[in-house]
Design a protein around this motif. Structure first.
Motif, mmCIF file in Angstrom:
data_model
loop_
_atom_site.group_PDB
_atom_site.id
_atom_site.type_symbol
_atom_site.label_atom_id
_atom_site.label_comp_id
_atom_site.label_asym_id
_atom_site.label_seq_id
_atom_site.Cartn_x
_atom_site.Cartn_y
_atom_site.Cartn_z
ATOM 1 N N VAL A 75 0.850 -1.200 0.000
ATOM 2 C CA VAL A 75 0.000 0.000 0.000
ATOM 3 C C VAL A 75 0.884 1.247 0.000
ATOM 4 C CG1 VAL A 75 -1.938 -1.092 1.207
ATOM 5 C CG2 VAL A 75 -0.147 0.051 2.528
ATOM 6 N N LEU A 76 0.292 2.333 -0.500
ATOM 7 C CA LEU A 76 0.945 3.643 -0.405
ATOM 8 C C LEU A 76 0.473 4.320 0.871
ATOM 9 C CD1 LEU A 76 0.862 5.540 -3.833
ATOM 10 C CD2 LEU A 76 2.682 4.133 -2.856
ATOM 11 N N ASP A 77 1.377 4.863 1.641
ATOM 12 C CA ASP A 77 1.028 5.673 2.812
ATOM 13 C C ASP A 77 1.383 7.119 2.456
ATOM 14 O OD1 ASP A 77 0.540 6.776 5.252
ATOM 15 O OD2 ASP A 77 2.224 5.817 6.289
ATOM 16 N N LYS A 78 0.361 7.841 1.992
ATOM 17 C CA LYS A 78 0.596 9.222 1.529
ATOM 18 C C LYS A 78 0.507 10.190 2.693
ATOM 19 C CE LYS A 78 -1.975 8.023 -2.610
ATOM 20 N NZ LYS A 78 -3.235 8.274 -3.308
ATOM 21 N N PHE A 79 1.319 11.206 2.660
ATOM 22 C CA PHE A 79 1.266 12.226 3.714
ATOM 23 C C PHE A 79 1.890 13.515 3.191
ATOM 24 C CE2 PHE A 79 5.787 12.126 4.919
ATOM 25 C CZ PHE A 79 6.179 10.911 4.378
ATOM 26 N N ARG A 80 1.666 14.582 3.932
ATOM 27 C CA ARG A 80 2.283 15.856 3.585
ATOM 28 C C ARG A 80 3.232 16.262 4.700
ATOM 29 N NH1 ARG A 80 0.356 18.460 -0.699
ATOM 30 N NH2 ARG A 80 0.872 20.563 0.023
ATOM 31 N N PHE A 90 4.306 13.432 0.027
ATOM 32 C CA PHE A 90 5.229 12.299 0.094
ATOM 33 C C PHE A 90 4.405 11.011 0.098
ATOM 34 C CE2 PHE A 90 7.344 15.848 2.065
ATOM 35 C CZ PHE A 90 8.681 15.713 1.761
ATOM 36 N N ALA A 91 5.076 9.888 -0.166
ATOM 37 C CA ALA A 91 4.404 8.587 -0.031
ATOM 38 C C ALA A 91 5.433 7.511 0.301
ATOM 39 C CB ALA A 91 3.668 8.226 -1.313
ATOM 40 N N ASN A 92 5.257 6.853 1.441
ATOM 41 C CA ASN A 92 6.010 5.638 1.720
ATOM 42 C C ASN A 92 5.259 4.462 1.092
ATOM 43 O OD1 ASN A 92 7.819 7.022 3.379
ATOM 44 N ND2 ASN A 92 6.740 6.497 5.278
ATOM 45 N N VAL A 93 5.982 3.415 0.739
ATOM 46 C CA VAL A 93 5.349 2.172 0.288
ATOM 47 C C VAL A 93 5.503 1.166 1.432
ATOM 48 C CG1 VAL A 93 5.222 0.418 -1.518
ATOM 49 C CG2 VAL A 93 6.100 2.710 -2.057
ATOM 50 N N VAL A 94 4.429 0.476 1.768
ATOM 51 C CA VAL A 94 4.423 -0.373 2.960
ATOM 52 C C VAL A 94 3.887 -1.769 2.633
ATOM 53 C CG1 VAL A 94 3.576 -0.629 5.334
ATOM 54 C CG2 VAL A 94 3.993 1.670 4.402
ATOM 55 N N VAL A 95 4.605 -2.785 3.102
ATOM 56 C CA VAL A 95 4.122 -4.173 3.089
ATOM 57 C C VAL A 95 4.178 -4.674 4.525
ATOM 58 C CG1 VAL A 95 4.657 -6.542 2.386
ATOM 59 C CG2 VAL A 95 4.827 -4.683 0.717
ATOM 60 N N GLU A 96 3.092 -5.250 5.016
ATOM 61 C CA GLU A 96 3.074 -5.737 6.404
ATOM 62 C C GLU A 96 2.719 -7.218 6.461
ATOM 63 O OE1 GLU A 96 2.017 -1.561 8.704
ATOM 64 O OE2 GLU A 96 0.498 -3.139 8.676
ATOM 65 N N PHE A 97 3.465 -7.931 7.302
ATOM 66 C CA PHE A 97 3.201 -9.354 7.558
ATOM 67 C C PHE A 97 2.769 -9.482 9.019
ATOM 68 C CE2 PHE A 97 6.459 -9.082 4.289
ATOM 69 C CZ PHE A 97 6.025 -9.990 3.327
ATOM 70 N N GLN A 98 1.619 -10.053 9.236
ATOM 71 C CA GLN A 98 1.103 -10.197 10.595
ATOM 72 C C GLN A 98 1.814 -11.343 11.306
ATOM 73 O OE1 GLN A 98 -1.344 -7.743 10.656
ATOM 74 N NE2 GLN A 98 -0.882 -7.784 12.839
ATOM 75 N N SER A 176 10.699 8.431 7.345
ATOM 76 C CA SER A 176 10.884 7.678 8.594
ATOM 77 C C SER A 176 10.269 8.420 9.771
ATOM 78 C CB SER A 176 12.361 7.360 8.834
ATOM 79 O OG SER A 176 13.169 8.498 8.682
ATOM 80 N N ARG A 177 10.294 9.747 9.742
ATOM 81 C CA ARG A 177 9.657 10.490 10.848
ATOM 82 C C ARG A 177 8.135 10.304 10.822
ATOM 83 N NH1 ARG A 177 13.743 15.585 11.074
ATOM 84 N NH2 ARG A 177 13.055 15.930 8.942
ATOM 85 N N HIS A 178 7.592 10.281 9.607
ATOM 86 C CA HIS A 178 6.153 10.010 9.484
ATOM 87 C C HIS A 178 5.836 8.606 10.009
ATOM 88 C CE1 HIS A 178 2.158 9.624 7.787
ATOM 89 N NE2 HIS A 178 2.558 8.512 7.196
ATOM 90 N N LEU A 179 6.712 7.664 9.688
ATOM 91 C CA LEU A 179 6.523 6.274 10.131
ATOM 92 C C LEU A 179 6.492 6.198 11.660
ATOM 93 C CD1 LEU A 179 6.343 3.432 8.852
ATOM 94 C CD2 LEU A 179 8.842 3.307 9.027
ATOM 95 N N VAL A 180 7.426 6.857 12.307
ATOM 96 C CA VAL A 180 7.473 6.864 13.772
ATOM 97 C C VAL A 180 6.200 7.503 14.336
ATOM 98 C CG1 VAL A 180 8.627 7.924 15.761
ATOM 99 C CG2 VAL A 180 9.974 6.775 14.004
ATOM 100 N N ASP A 181 5.767 8.598 13.741
ATOM 101 C CA ASP A 181 4.533 9.251 14.207
ATOM 102 C C ASP A 181 3.342 8.297 14.097
ATOM 103 O OD1 ASP A 181 5.877 11.572 14.734
ATOM 104 O OD2 ASP A 181 5.278 12.601 12.876
ATOM 105 N N THR A 182 3.293 7.570 12.989
ATOM 106 C CA THR A 182 2.189 6.619 12.766
ATOM 107 C C THR A 182 2.194 5.517 13.819
ATOM 108 O OG1 THR A 182 2.331 7.034 10.397
ATOM 109 C CG2 THR A 182 1.172 5.052 11.068
ATOM 110 N N TYR A 183 3.380 4.974 14.083
ATOM 111 C CA TYR A 183 3.477 3.888 15.068
ATOM 112 C C TYR A 183 3.111 4.401 16.461
ATOM 113 C CZ TYR A 183 5.318 0.288 11.990
ATOM 114 O OH TYR A 183 5.434 -0.671 11.013
#
Ligand SMILES: [Zn+2]
Length: 304
Positions: A75-80, A90-98, A176-183
């Motif tokens: 998925v694309l994780d879009k953000f400004r 911006f957009a990170n690309v994310v793949v997640e495995f549960q 990566s800062r957006h990623l940390v904020d999301t987590y």
């Protein structure tokens, strides 16, 4: 950079692992060929791919498509976010495995895909950006083949790692800062954040910089020993590398950077880095195989 108290995250069960049966992740020669082909494709179709530009978004979509072809959901994780030139997309690309473990924590593996702006002459970022982005595509396929793993694993192709002018609060590491904020918002427990960068260098010398969590330094060296790669992996106590793992370290999460920061025409020169000489002929499938095997073993050891 602002320091964030770790308590904002749930505590990761990093030292109380319960043994869960799972097939190990195995990175093969075929994966290395896929990694190289993905890096070459990204360079060919998406050069340049500066963050906050249409071509940067094209690259994110290219990776999304390529990763999806390995059979995973991407998925694309879009953000400004702010930049020295104002707010940009911006957009990170994310793949997640549960993960299968109860209350499984997250292992995050990141590679940036953007190119450094203003290098000129069709700067490809073949090693710096494309090589590990290709590696992450192949790793997605390797993890899918291995089947469910004990921990949650996120593969993230980060946007905006490179700065436009000079690294600072609004310049560089936006992904990566957006990623940390999301987590943080989602109260996700981070067991380990792994930043991989420039690991396609045909003359592979992997550095683990000083700003890496000590227990992860030891584990990475053990993974290198177990894969026969000790001669190519070294701790550098006198080198601090600001990369995508920094946002996680600042947030109090265990994090490691695996980077080849000796990328040049002779040992110690680093004269291909951030120059038009960073081209596909400087990277090799063998180096991507070595790096992929190291990361796969590191993932396996983290979980067992
Ligand atoms: Zn760079």
């Amino acid at each position: 950079m602002v320091s964030v108290p770790r308590l904002l995250f749930r505590t990761a069960p990093w030292l109380c692992a319960i043994h869960v049966m799972a097939d190990p992740v195995v990175f093969t020669e075929s994966d290395a060929r896929e990694a190289f082909a993905s890096a070459a494709g990204l360079v060919k179709d998406c050069t340049p791919r500066d963050a906050g530009t249409l071509r940067g978004r094209l690259a994110a979509n290219w990776i999304l498509d390529r990763a999806s072809r390995t059979g995973v959901d991407a998925v694309l994780d879009k953000f400004r976010a702010e930049t020295p030139d104002g707010e940009k997309s911006f957009a990170n690309v994310v793949v997640e495995f549960q993960g299968t473990r109860t209350n499984a924590a997250w292992i995050v593996v990141m590679s940036h895909f953007d190119t450094m702006p203003n290098i000129g002459n069709g700067f490809q970022g073949a090693n710096d950006g494309a090589s590990t982005s290709g590696l992450l595509v192949a790793l997605a396929g390797a993890i899918r083949r291995a089947g469910p793993q004990p921990d949650n694993i996120a593969l993230v192709w980060t946007d905006g790692e490179e700065c436009r002018v000079s690294y600072g609060p609004n310049d560089g590491f936006q992904g990566s800062r957006h990623l940390v904020d999301t987590y943080r918002t989602r109260h996700r427990a981070v067991k380990t954040a792994i930043c991989i960068d420039m690991l396609g260098d045909r003359d592979l010398n992997i550095t683990i910089p000083a700003n890496t969590t000590p227990v992860l330094k030891k584990l990475a060296l053990k993974a290198a020993s177990r894969t026969g790669l000790s001669p190519k992996v070294a701790l550098k106590k006198d080198i601090v590398v600001k990369d995508d793992h920094s946002a996680f370290l600042d947030a109090g999460c265990p994090a490691i950077c695996l980077i080849d920061f000796d990328f040049g025409s002779a040992p110690g020169k680093n004269d291909y880095w951030h120059t038009p000489k960073d081209t596909m002929d400087k990277i090799s499938s063998q180096s991507l195989l070595d790096s992929g095997r190291l990361i796969a073993e590191f993932l396996n050891m983290l979980q067992r």
